[in-house]
Structure formats: C-alpha cells, structure tokens
Design a protein around this motif. Structure first.
Motif, PDB file in Angstrom:
ATOM      1  N   UNK A   1     -38.250  71.198 -90.443  1.00  0.00           N
ATOM      2  CA  UNK A   1     -39.693  71.894 -90.835  1.00  0.00           C
ATOM      3  C   UNK A   1     -40.825  72.016 -89.766  1.00  0.00           C
ATOM      4  N   UNK A   2     -41.023  71.046 -89.113  1.00  0.00           N
ATOM      5  CA  UNK A   2     -41.968  70.883 -87.850  1.00  0.00           C
ATOM      6  C   UNK A   2     -41.540  71.988 -86.809  1.00  0.00           C
TER       7      UNK A   2
ATOM      8  N   UNK B   1     -33.732  76.770 -93.063  1.00  0.00           N
ATOM      9  CA  UNK B   1     -32.503  76.583 -93.358  1.00  0.00           C
ATOM     10  C   UNK B   1     -32.170  75.003 -92.978  1.00  0.00           C
ATOM     11  N   UNK B   2     -31.575  74.162 -93.836  1.00  0.00           N
ATOM     12  CA  UNK B   2     -31.237  72.456 -93.528  1.00  0.00           C
ATOM     13  C   UNK B   2     -29.730  72.709 -94.159  1.00  0.00           C
ATOM     14  N   UNK B   3     -29.032  71.691 -93.509  1.00  0.00           N
ATOM     15  CA  UNK B   3     -27.794  71.117 -94.015  1.00  0.00           C
ATOM     16  C   UNK B   3     -27.634  69.901 -94.237  1.00  0.00           C
TER      17      UNK B   3
ATOM     18  N   UNK C   1     -36.454  67.160-103.666  1.00  0.00           N
ATOM     19  CA  UNK C   1     -37.994  67.172-103.718  1.00  0.00           C
ATOM     20  C   UNK C   1     -38.489  67.483-102.288  1.00  0.00           C
ATOM     21  N   UNK C   2     -38.065  66.885-101.374  1.00  0.00           N
ATOM     22  CA  UNK C   2     -38.564  66.846-100.132  1.00  0.00           C
ATOM     23  C   UNK C   2     -38.494  68.690 -99.344  1.00  0.00           C
ATOM     24  N   UNK C   3     -37.144  68.838 -99.624  1.00  0.00           N
ATOM     25  CA  UNK C   3     -36.609  70.289 -99.188  1.00  0.00           C
ATOM     26  C   UNK C   3     -37.706  71.457-100.026  1.00  0.00           C
ATOM     27  N   UNK C   4     -37.885  71.212-101.197  1.00  0.00           N
ATOM     28  CA  UNK C   4     -38.862  71.979-102.014  1.00  0.00           C
ATOM     29  C   UNK C   4     -40.184  71.954-101.459  1.00  0.00           C
TER      30      UNK C   4
ATOM     31  N   UNK D   1     -40.518  74.324 -98.872  1.00  0.00           N
ATOM     32  CA  UNK D   1     -40.112  75.552 -98.823  1.00  0.00           C
ATOM     33  C   UNK D   1     -38.998  75.905 -98.021  1.00  0.00           C
ATOM     34  N   UNK D   2     -37.973  74.713 -97.932  1.00  0.00           N
ATOM     35  CA  UNK D   2     -36.768  75.123 -97.015  1.00  0.00           C
ATOM     36  C   UNK D   2     -35.641  75.519 -97.854  1.00  0.00           C
TER      37      UNK D   2
END
Length: 291
Positions: free
Chosen positions: A59-60, A65-67, A138-141, A144-145
């Motif tokens: 995010x930084x 997109x993350x996997x 929760x962290x991805x949300x 906003x990823x």
C-alpha cells in the motif's frame, strides 16, 4: 486494454450464467496502460511475506493488488502462510522445539499466534505475526486493496473452499462490488478451483500452472484465468489462452509469476499477459511504464 493477439485454431466456450459478472480484465481494473502489477505475498521483497506489514508495504508503494496464501490450523482457523510447515518463516523450532515437523495443521491458531513471523526477514520486523485470514482481510479492506487469494494444499484441508468463502462472506468480500473487480481465488488444484466456482459462481477464479492447450476447453468451464510461471509461457501460449472464454463469458486471462526484474517484465508484457505477480512491484511498475 492492450491489444489481444489472435489465436487461429481454438474454440470459445461459455460456462453457466451468473447474476454478478466480474470485470473483463484484471489489468483494466488496475491500470489501463498495461498489465496489472500484483504484489506477491504482499511487497515481499521489502517486508516479511504474507504478513500485515507486507500488505502495508504494498500500500505504501501504491499498489492496489496483493496476493496471499491460505492454510488451516489444527483447530480449523484459516491463516495466511505460504508453506505447509512453519519452519521457514517463523521461530516455531525455538518456541515449540519438540514438535517436529512443525506442520501448520498440527498447531492451533492460538499457538501460531505466539510465533514471530518477522525476525527471519529483518530485525525491524521482529514481532510480526502470522495473520488469520479474517485479520488479513480486515487490513486489505482498510487499505482499499484488491486480492488474489491462493488456496494452498487443498488436499490437506478438506472443505477449505467452503470455509474460505464463508470467511470472505463474513468480511463483506462476496458483495457485488468485490466480486466485480476486487477478488480472484486461485489454486494449483483444478478440483479446488472447480469447487469454488460451483459453490459461488460469481467469484472470479484462476488455475495456477501451464496446462496444455488441449485441456483449456475443460478448464474454461470453471476458471476465468490461467496463471503460469513466466518461465513456461510464450506469445503463442498466451494467445491460445486468450482465445477461450471463461465461465463469465470473458476471454481467459493470464497472470504470470514470479517476475522480479525489468527485462523479464518487459518480455512478458510483449506476450500480452493481463498481469504480473511480483515480489518487487515497484521494479515491475517502472519497467512497464508505457505498456
């Protein structure tokens, strides 16, 4: 979207009708200038893989997109970890010295929560934990990823597909907005991918690996993507995949892994892939500017 390369001798297949259709391209949802760049296990060249720190690092760096990878504990909790054992990325051998071979499935979620999942990578990440899937979502949300979720070793965890979908539902990830453009579920096991599609047809799914072109008609019934290693593909193979239509009526996509240098990134972009999964998303993004 970047131009498709036509394939001459393949037949398009359509799967069953669903009410919620994912968008036609992963890369179009991320960057109309070229292939999507997906941070592999988070930005795992810069933070310990599959931890919340790796999600935050992606995010930084500005990546949407993350996997990640999902396993299951002894007491049935889904956790985000690549390996079926805890030895490579935690201090499990120190904390539980008498419990070899230290399989994830032999430990409860509470026991795993005690482990340090960051010191192996760098001292500044000491104290990072193995997140549960709920904590990870929760962290991805929060960031906003968007997520490419891999079901690891489904043969070890009967019923993990249904359980994973339940967690996603609980976290609000099976609503129309997420299904349309924010979620992909993948696995190396065709039966696992098929099960996800059967249980929740609106979910965008992907088969990992490089199946033969002859097998693509069958996989196109339940997979929206074919996601191979970059070492195994060519422009012809990518074109052949694109010529088929997946269960939502869109051309099959290709996300290739794991590309970490500029030359390889530019090469696979010339193959017309839809996305690149990478430990070094910043390196790949710079290389793909202009595609």
């Amino acid at each position: 979207m970047h131009a498709r390369v036509a394939a001459a001798t393949t037949t398009a297949l359509l799967g069953g009708t669903v009410l919620i259709l994912p968008t036609s391209s992963a890369h179009a949802a991320a960057d109309d200038r070229g292939p999507a760049v997906v941070a592999h296990r988070g930005a795992s060249a810069y933070a310990p893989e599959n931890t919340l720190a790796a999600v935050d690092k992606a995010d930084d760096l500005g990546f949407g997109w993350v996997e990640n990878d999902v396993q299951r504990t002894k007491d049935g909790v889904l956790v985000v970890l690549h390996d079926a054992t805890l030895t490579r990325t935690t201090n499990v051998e120190e904390v539980y010295p008498g419990r070899a071979p230290w399989k994830v499935a032999d430990f409860t979620a509470r026991e795993i929560s005690r482990l340090d999942a960051g010191s192996w990578f760098a001292p500044r990440y000491a104290g990072a934990r193995v997140p549960t899937l709920s904590q990870y979502m929760n962290r991805v949300s929060r960031n906003h990823q968007k997520l490419v979720l891999e079901i690891k070793n489904p043969e070890l965890y009967p019923g993990i597909e249904r359980q994973m979908l339940q967690v996603l539902s609980n976290e609000g990830w099976l609503d129309p907005g997420h299904l349309r453009s924010r979620l992909i579920v993948q696995s190396f096991r065709p039966d696992s991918v098929r099960k996800v599609h059967d249980l929740r047809p609106g979910v965008k799914t992907a088969l990992l690996g490089t199946p033969s072109i002859a097998d693509l008609p069958e996989y196109a019934r339940f997979a929206d993507q074919i996601n191979p290693s970059y070492t195994s593909i060519s422009v012809g193979y990518v074109a052949a995949v694109h010529a088929f239509r997946g269960p939502h009526g869109n051309p099959l996509e290709v996300l290739t892994w794991t590309v970490d240098d500029a030359d390889t990134a530019r090469r696979v972009a010339r193959y017309d892939v839809d996305g690149v999964i990478t430990n070094r998303p910043d390196v790949v993004r710079r290389a793909l500017r202009g595609y």
